[in-house]
Design a protein around this motif. Structure first.
Motif, PDB file in Angstrom:
ATOM      1  N   ARG A  47      58.874  40.792  39.224  1.00  0.00           N
ATOM      2  CA  ARG A  47      60.283  40.633  38.846  1.00  0.00           C
ATOM      3  C   ARG A  47      60.921  39.489  39.665  1.00  0.00           C
ATOM      4  NH1 ARG A  47      63.167  45.873  39.736  1.00  0.00           N
ATOM      5  NH2 ARG A  47      61.586  46.406  38.243  1.00  0.00           N
ATOM      6  N   PHE A  48      60.639  39.472  40.965  1.00  0.00           N
ATOM      7  CA  PHE A  48      61.139  38.402  41.841  1.00  0.00           C
ATOM      8  C   PHE A  48      60.684  37.038  41.324  1.00  0.00           C
ATOM      9  CE2 PHE A  48      60.228  35.558  45.433  1.00  0.00           C
ATOM     10  CZ  PHE A  48      61.469  35.486  46.040  1.00  0.00           C
ATOM     11  N   PHE A  49      59.385  36.923  41.015  1.00  0.00           N
ATOM     12  CA  PHE A  49      58.858  35.642  40.561  1.00  0.00           C
ATOM     13  C   PHE A  49      59.399  35.252  39.187  1.00  0.00           C
ATOM     14  CE2 PHE A  49      55.366  36.757  43.615  1.00  0.00           C
ATOM     15  CZ  PHE A  49      55.656  35.754  44.522  1.00  0.00           C
ATOM     16  N   TRP A  50      59.582  36.221  38.279  1.00  0.00           N
ATOM     17  CA  TRP A  50      60.164  35.924  36.970  1.00  0.00           C
ATOM     18  C   TRP A  50      61.590  35.398  37.113  1.00  0.00           C
ATOM     19  CZ3 TRP A  50      57.813  34.785  32.782  1.00  0.00           C
ATOM     20  CH2 TRP A  50      56.607  35.396  32.422  1.00  0.00           C
ATOM     21  N   TRP A  87      50.946  34.823  37.328  1.00  0.00           N
ATOM     22  CA  TRP A  87      49.577  34.872  36.804  1.00  0.00           C
ATOM     23  C   TRP A  87      48.674  35.647  37.761  1.00  0.00           C
ATOM     24  CZ3 TRP A  87      45.078  32.545  38.787  1.00  0.00           C
ATOM     25  CH2 TRP A  87      43.962  32.673  37.974  1.00  0.00           C
ATOM     26  N   LEU A  88      48.797  35.397  39.071  1.00  0.00           N
ATOM     27  CA  LEU A  88      47.992  36.124  40.046  1.00  0.00           C
ATOM     28  C   LEU A  88      48.254  37.636  39.972  1.00  0.00           C
ATOM     29  CD1 LEU A  88      48.225  33.925  43.276  1.00  0.00           C
ATOM     30  CD2 LEU A  88      46.211  34.276  41.821  1.00  0.00           C
ATOM     31  N   ILE A  89      49.502  38.011  39.866  1.00  0.00           N
ATOM     32  CA  ILE A  89      49.857  39.434  39.770  1.00  0.00           C
ATOM     33  C   ILE A  89      49.291  40.036  38.488  1.00  0.00           C
ATOM     34  CG2 ILE A  89      51.777  41.051  39.438  1.00  0.00           C
ATOM     35  CD1 ILE A  89      53.397  39.245  41.388  1.00  0.00           C
ATOM     36  N   LYS A  90      49.477  39.356  37.369  1.00  0.00           N
ATOM     37  CA  LYS A  90      49.014  39.872  36.073  1.00  0.00           C
ATOM     38  C   LYS A  90      47.489  39.960  36.011  1.00  0.00           C
ATOM     39  CE  LYS A  90      53.040  40.132  34.048  1.00  0.00           C
ATOM     40  NZ  LYS A  90      53.686  41.372  33.775  1.00  0.00           N
ATOM     41  N   SER A  91      46.803  39.017  36.661  1.00  0.00           N
ATOM     42  CA  SER A  91      45.344  39.021  36.609  1.00  0.00           C
ATOM     43  C   SER A  91      44.722  39.971  37.617  1.00  0.00           C
ATOM     44  CB  SER A  91      44.812  37.592  36.831  1.00  0.00           C
ATOM     45  OG  SER A  91      45.035  37.191  38.158  1.00  0.00           O
ATOM     46  N   GLY A  92      45.551  40.527  38.509  1.00  0.00           N
ATOM     47  CA  GLY A  92      45.059  41.478  39.492  1.00  0.00           C
ATOM     48  C   GLY A  92      44.309  40.836  40.629  1.00  0.00           C
ATOM     49  N   ARG A  93      44.438  39.534  40.782  1.00  0.00           N
ATOM     50  CA  ARG A  93      43.736  38.826  41.873  1.00  0.00           C
ATOM     51  C   ARG A  93      44.393  39.145  43.199  1.00  0.00           C
ATOM     52  NH1 ARG A  93      40.920  33.540  40.221  1.00  0.00           N
ATOM     53  NH2 ARG A  93      40.473  33.970  38.064  1.00  0.00           N
ATOM     54  N   LYS A  94      43.570  39.241  44.210  1.00  0.00           N
ATOM     55  CA  LYS A  94      44.059  39.464  45.569  1.00  0.00           C
ATOM     56  C   LYS A  94      44.120  38.134  46.289  1.00  0.00           C
ATOM     57  CE  LYS A  94      43.077  44.178  45.918  1.00  0.00           C
ATOM     58  NZ  LYS A  94      44.200  44.968  45.775  1.00  0.00           N
ATOM     59  N   THR A  95      45.145  37.973  47.123  1.00  0.00           N
ATOM     60  CA  THR A  95      45.255  36.756  47.927  1.00  0.00           C
ATOM     61  C   THR A  95      45.166  37.123  49.394  1.00  0.00           C
ATOM     62  OG1 THR A  95      47.669  36.916  48.032  1.00  0.00           O
ATOM     63  CG2 THR A  95      46.737  35.625  46.220  1.00  0.00           C
ATOM     64  N   GLY A  96      44.883  36.119  50.205  1.00  0.00           N
ATOM     65  CA  GLY A  96      44.859  36.321  51.662  1.00  0.00           C
ATOM     66  C   GLY A  96      43.675  36.973  52.086  1.00  0.00           C
TER      67      GLY A  96
END
Length: 96
Positions: A47-50, A87-96
């Motif tokens: 929501r923040f990113f949108w 895109w990262l959130i929707k794709s379920g990718r982890k960062t860091g």
């Protein structure tokens, strides 16, 4: 005095989308703070990113309208990063 008020109202009308973009940009921080408070830890949601992506688009438009290449380019770059994070959130990718 009336001329000043009319001039101010006209300027707000001209810059309405830029003001809206700024309000949304600031509002995204308020939402992020509320979500973090609820979670008891820092949270940055989709929501923040949108909201940030929408605000960036409106502020990029304002950069064009005002003839500011720097504002336009920074808002386009910011918008692209917001969409990347979505895109990262929707794709379920982890960062860091």
């Amino acid at each position: 005095m009336m001329d000043l008020i009319l001039s101010l109202v006209e300027q707000i009308r001209i810059e309405a989308l830029g003001f809206l973009g700024g309000i949304i940009f600031f509002g995204s921080w308020l939402i992020q703070a509320a979500e973090s408070r609820r979670a008891g830890r820092p949270v940055v949601s989709a929501r923040f990113f949108w909201l940030r992506a929408l605000a960036s688009a409106l502020l990029a438009y304002e950069g064009i309208r005002a003839g500011s290449l720097s504002v336009f380019l920074m808002m386009v770059a910011t918008g692209a990063l917001m969409l990347y994070n979505i895109w990262l959130i929707k794709s379920g990718r982890k960062t860091g």
